[in-house]
Every structure is written in structure tokens, then in C-alpha cells.
Design an enzyme around this catalytic site. Structure first.
Site, mmCIF file in Angstrom:
data_model
loop_
_atom_site.group_PDB
_atom_site.id
_atom_site.type_symbol
_atom_site.label_atom_id
_atom_site.label_comp_id
_atom_site.label_asym_id
_atom_site.label_seq_id
_atom_site.Cartn_x
_atom_site.Cartn_y
_atom_site.Cartn_z
ATOM 1 C CB SER A 36 57.234 61.824 20.006
ATOM 2 O OG SER A 36 55.892 62.231 19.934
ATOM 3 C CG ASP A 73 53.508 64.740 21.992
ATOM 4 O OD1 ASP A 73 53.493 65.981 22.070
ATOM 5 O OD2 ASP A 73 53.982 64.124 21.019
ATOM 6 C CG ASP A 110 57.635 66.153 20.193
ATOM 7 O OD1 ASP A 110 56.625 65.509 20.515
ATOM 8 O OD2 ASP A 110 57.961 66.348 19.012
ATOM 9 C CG ASP A 115 54.602 66.753 17.811
ATOM 10 O OD1 ASP A 115 54.265 66.057 18.796
ATOM 11 O OD2 ASP A 115 55.152 66.267 16.801
#
Length: 474
Positions: free
Chosen positions: A108, A243, A245, A247
Site C-alpha cells: 500500500s 496510494d 495499490d 485503493d
């Protein structure tokens, strides 16, 4: 040589607020394989499946971790479908539609020397109980000696783009200039096509070959300045980013001002006519004071806690959703938008709130829409490399003596009106200001959130609190 799932314990990798996180050096081939074997062992008692989907973010360590997970699946006789670099919600969505589990290799927003694994059952994110099941699983497997070749399937990327472009008319964003801050986001190859399909003029901004750990809850001063400059230079109506990833969204209005994630989530939920919300305790209190929702439940921080509330809310309400202070929007039920059904996606997503914001602001600018909300301002920041043990020790004492703790922080003029220990220590002061401390679940960091009637006061509260807490002896 046989390896056991005890390799997980030996690695030192732990579950945080969302997924297993640790140093790249801890995610050895055998550690990744052990997690995969343990995950499958845990969920095969509840679900029947012959395939598992896997995807990654753009971290340099992610491909090898995916290869180790795929090798473990091969050992179990399970087919791995590799979707390459895509956002976490894209992987989760296609897996839910195909009714199979999935594994996302991502850290992340945390620094590139760390990484992680997110696990999804066929019906969505694993629960905290599932995490314990993975940690307690017993399995043996052959040590990983060779890694398979990665062959990318594009189905997840195509389905994710279609999920959102199909909801709106192709002229939704006609005449709008949208900047996409690409950096190293896992979705950077999808977003331009998505916005262009809806009629926008898209400008790609600052793609990076080096991983950039964007934290949507603690936007850097450099990124704040970039947005201002981009907005002026390119005459942008909107800036979109995420961010690592994909999400958690990071969006800026027509002035280049980044929106707080919980404000974005509130506006999205209202645009979708959501009845009941589950949000973490750290979110802005404007969510309740705006009186736009029939019910709001506050949870611990982390998507598993938000998702856990959906089942209860669904008993009484037809439309259920949640969002976090980082902006990630979780759709807990099917919802109708423009006479089309949006399937539930109970995991953080960055694209849905961005598009719903743009749709809601189609006849006005974004800043005007934000100004219709109760003006409660929030700010957050963190101390990095601050031992979790020290944070916990300080907060343990602070919960018992909150007034003295305020004095230690240099806030002797303030009086505590109430405390909330749902997650960390959240102190509401007599003047209405809020100061909230919470150790990160992913890294040795201490976060501080503050809320006030002005952004300057919120920033001052966070800056002083984080500066002074470093001098408190645990």
C-alpha cells in the site's frame, strides 16, 4: 525439504489494519509460500474453488513475492490466475464476480523497503478471525526452490474500467480537464482511459520508475505544492491520484487543494443516496452533523472493522457503505446509480468516490460542493520510526490521566470533555476540538489526528502534539 506454516511466525511478519505487512527481507520465498498455504488451509473449509487470482503493485519486490505465492498454489494443485499490476479493488472485484479467492501483493502506502499480502475470500476481504486462522494454521510443504514465469491476464483491468465507465454517459466529463498524478500507482495504466472514456481531457503528471509511498492521510508539503502548481499550469478542474495499490484516493479540486478522504467519502455516500454508514472513529464528525444519513456507526480503524458492521446494518437498511479517513470507499450493498446497478465491493476503492464527486459537481465546482458541508476541519500526520511499544506505553498512562497528558503535550489551557478508546486515544475537548493518537498497525509509526473549526488550529494541534509526545518518557 519440508517447511511448515511456522515459517510465518519465524518471519516476524504481522497483520496490520489491512493485510500482512513487513520488511521485504522478511518476505522470503518460503514465508510467502507459508502464508499462501495457511490462507488456503483456512478458507477451504468454507469455500470450494479450483483457482486463486493474484495481482501486484509496482514495488520492485512484488513480482518475486507473487511468484512464490503462485508456486505454493501449484503445490496444492490450484490454478493461479495472474492479473499483473492492477489496483487492489480491481483484483477484489473480478475475484468476487468469479467467486474465487485472491491474494494481492502490496505494501500500500508504506515505504518501498516493506511489502505485504492482502487476502480475499470469494465473498470479499478476510476478517480478523480469518487472520487468526491463517496465523494458527498447520500445513507442510516443500521448500520453494524455483519460481514460475509470470504470464499476465488482462481480464481484471478490463472489468474494473467497465464497472465505472458503464455507469455514466460518455459526455459526463466533457469540457473538464483532469490531471492524473501517476507516480507509481498500481492503476496508473488504467485511469487515463477511464477518464477519457467519460469525455475528459486528461493530462498525465509525474510518472515515476521509482516507488513513491504516497500516504493519502498525511499528504506531504511537496505534494500539496505540486497540486497547486499543476492546477494553475494546466488549468485543471480536478486532479486524481491514489496510494500505491490504488485503493485509497487522493483528489484535488479546481484550486489544486487536496480533499480530506473522509470529506470525499461523505460526498460520495450522499451522491449515492446511502442510508447507513460504517466509518472508523478517526473520521470527521461532519458525517453525523450534516444529517444526511439515517445511521452512522463508528468502528476501530481498518477496513475489516468497517466491513464487519455491514452485515448488521444490512438488517435494517437497503443501502450500506463505509469509508475511511484515507478516502477508501467500501460499498457494502448493491446500489442503483443512473438506473444501473453497482455491485457491492466491500473493500477500499479509489475510483468510485472520485467519479461520484465529479458527477455531483457537474453543475458547480468541487470547492463549492465541499463548502455546503459543516465546516469541521481535520488534519493528521505521523512520527515515523517511533516504536509501537513506546506508543502503547504512553497511551496506556494517558488513558488513565488524560488531563495530565494534555499538560505534557503543552495544552494546559484545555479541558477534556470526553475520551474514546475505540482505537487508540481520542480526546474531545470542552471547546469542541479533538486530538486522537493511534499507533500504526503496519509500521513503527505514531499517528495523530485532530479536528477543529479551522484548518490552522487542527494543524497546530497535530504539530504540537507530535512534537511534544516525543519527549514523554514511557
Amino acid at each position: 525439504m519440508l517447511i511448515s506454516s511456522n515459517e510465518i511466525i519465524k518471519s516476524g511478519i504481522q497483520f496490520g489494519t489491512s493485510g500482512a505487512r513487513g520488511l521485504v527481507t522478511q518476505f522470503t520465498d518460503n514465508a510467502c509460500a507459508a502464508f499462501t498455504h495457511a490462507f488456503i488451509s483456512c478458507i477451504k473449509k468454507q469455500f470450494t474453488f479450483k483457482q486463486v487470482a493474484i495481482a501486484i503493485d509496482n514495488r520492485p519486490s512484488s513480482p518475486a513475492m507473487a511468484q512464490a505465492c503462485i508456486k505454493a498454489l501449484e503445490q496444492l494443485g490450484i490454478e493461479a490466475i495472474y492479473y499483473g499490476v492492477v489496483p487492489t479493488p480491481a483484483l477484489a472485484y473480478i475475484s468476487m464476480q468469479d467467486n474465487i479467492p485472491c491474494i494481492m501483493v502490496t505494501g500500500s502506502h508504506i515505504p518501498f523497503d516493506r511489502n505485504g499480502l492482502k487476502f480475499y475470500r470469494p465473498d470479499g476481504e478476510i476478517s480478523k478471525a480469518d487472520e487468526q486462522g491463517i496465523l494458527n494454521a498447520t500445513a507442510e510443504f516443500e521448500a520453494i526452490s524455483d519460481l514460475p514465469e509470470l504470464v499476465t491476464n488482462t481480464k481484471a483491468a478490463v472489468a474494473y474500467v467497465e464497472r465505472y465507465t458503464s455507469l455514466f454517459d460518455s459526455t459526463l466529463l466533457a469540457g473538464k480537464r483532469v490531471g492524473i498524478y501517476e507516480h507509481s500507482s498500481a492503476g496508473r495504466d488504467l485511469y487515463a482511459d477511464m477518464f477519457i472514456a467519460l469525455g475528459a481531457d486528461v493530462i498525465a503528471l509525474e510518472r515515476s520508475d521509482v516507488f513513491v509511498p504516497i500516504d493519502t492521510e498525511a499528504v506531504s508539503e511537496a505534494d500539496k505544492l505540486k497540486a497547486k502548481n499543476w492546477s494553475a499550469q494546466y488549468d485543471l478542474d480536478f486532479i486524481f491520484s491514489t496510494d500505491g495499490d490504488g485503493d485509497r484516493p487522493l483528489v484535488a479540486d479546481e484550486n489544486g487543494d487536496w480533499l480530506r478522504g473522509d470529506v470525499l467519502g461523505l460526498l460520495c455516500a450522499n451522491a449515492m443516496k446511502i442510508e447507513a454508514l460504517a466509518v472508523p472513529v478517526s473520521c470527521n464528525t461532519a458525517i453525523e452533523s450534516c444529517e444526511l444519513f439515517s445511521h452512522v456507526t463508528r468502528t476501530k480503524i481498518g477496513s475489516p472493522y468497517v466491513i464487519a458492521e455491514f452485515e448488521q446494518l444490512a438488517k435494517d437498511y437497503d443501502s450500506v457503505a463505509g469509508f475511511e479517513a484515507n478516502g477508501g470507499f467500501l460499498l457494502g450493498s448493491d446500489v442503483v446509480v443512473n438506473n444501473k446497478i453497482v455491485k457491492a465491493l466491500p473493500t477500499r476503492d479509489a475510483v468510485l468516490p472520485a467519479l461520484m464527486l465529479l458527477a455531483a459537481a457537474s453543475e458547480n465546482n468541487i470547492s463549492a460542493l465541499v463548502n455546503t458541508l459543516p465546516q469541521r476541519m481535520t488534519h493528521s500526520d505521523r512520527i515515523q520510526n517511533f516504536a509501537t511499544e513506546k506508543s502503547l506505553a504512553i497511551l496506556k498512562v494517558a488513558k488513565e490521566q488524560p488531563e495530565y497528558f494534555l499538560t505534557q503535550l503543552g495544552f494546559s489551557e484545555f479541558v477534556v470533555a470526553g475520551i474514546d478508546t475505540t482505537d487508540g486515544l481520542r480526546m474531545t475537548l470542552m471547546n469542541g476540538d479533538i486530538i486522537h493518537f493511534r499507533p500504526s498497525g503496519n509500521a513503527p509509526e505514531l499517528r495523530c489526528y485532530a479536528e477543529s473549526n479551522s484548518i490552522e488550529q487542527a494543524q497546530d494541534l497535530v504539530n504540537q502534539a507530535l512534537q511534544q509526545i516525543q519527549f514523554i518518557k514511557s
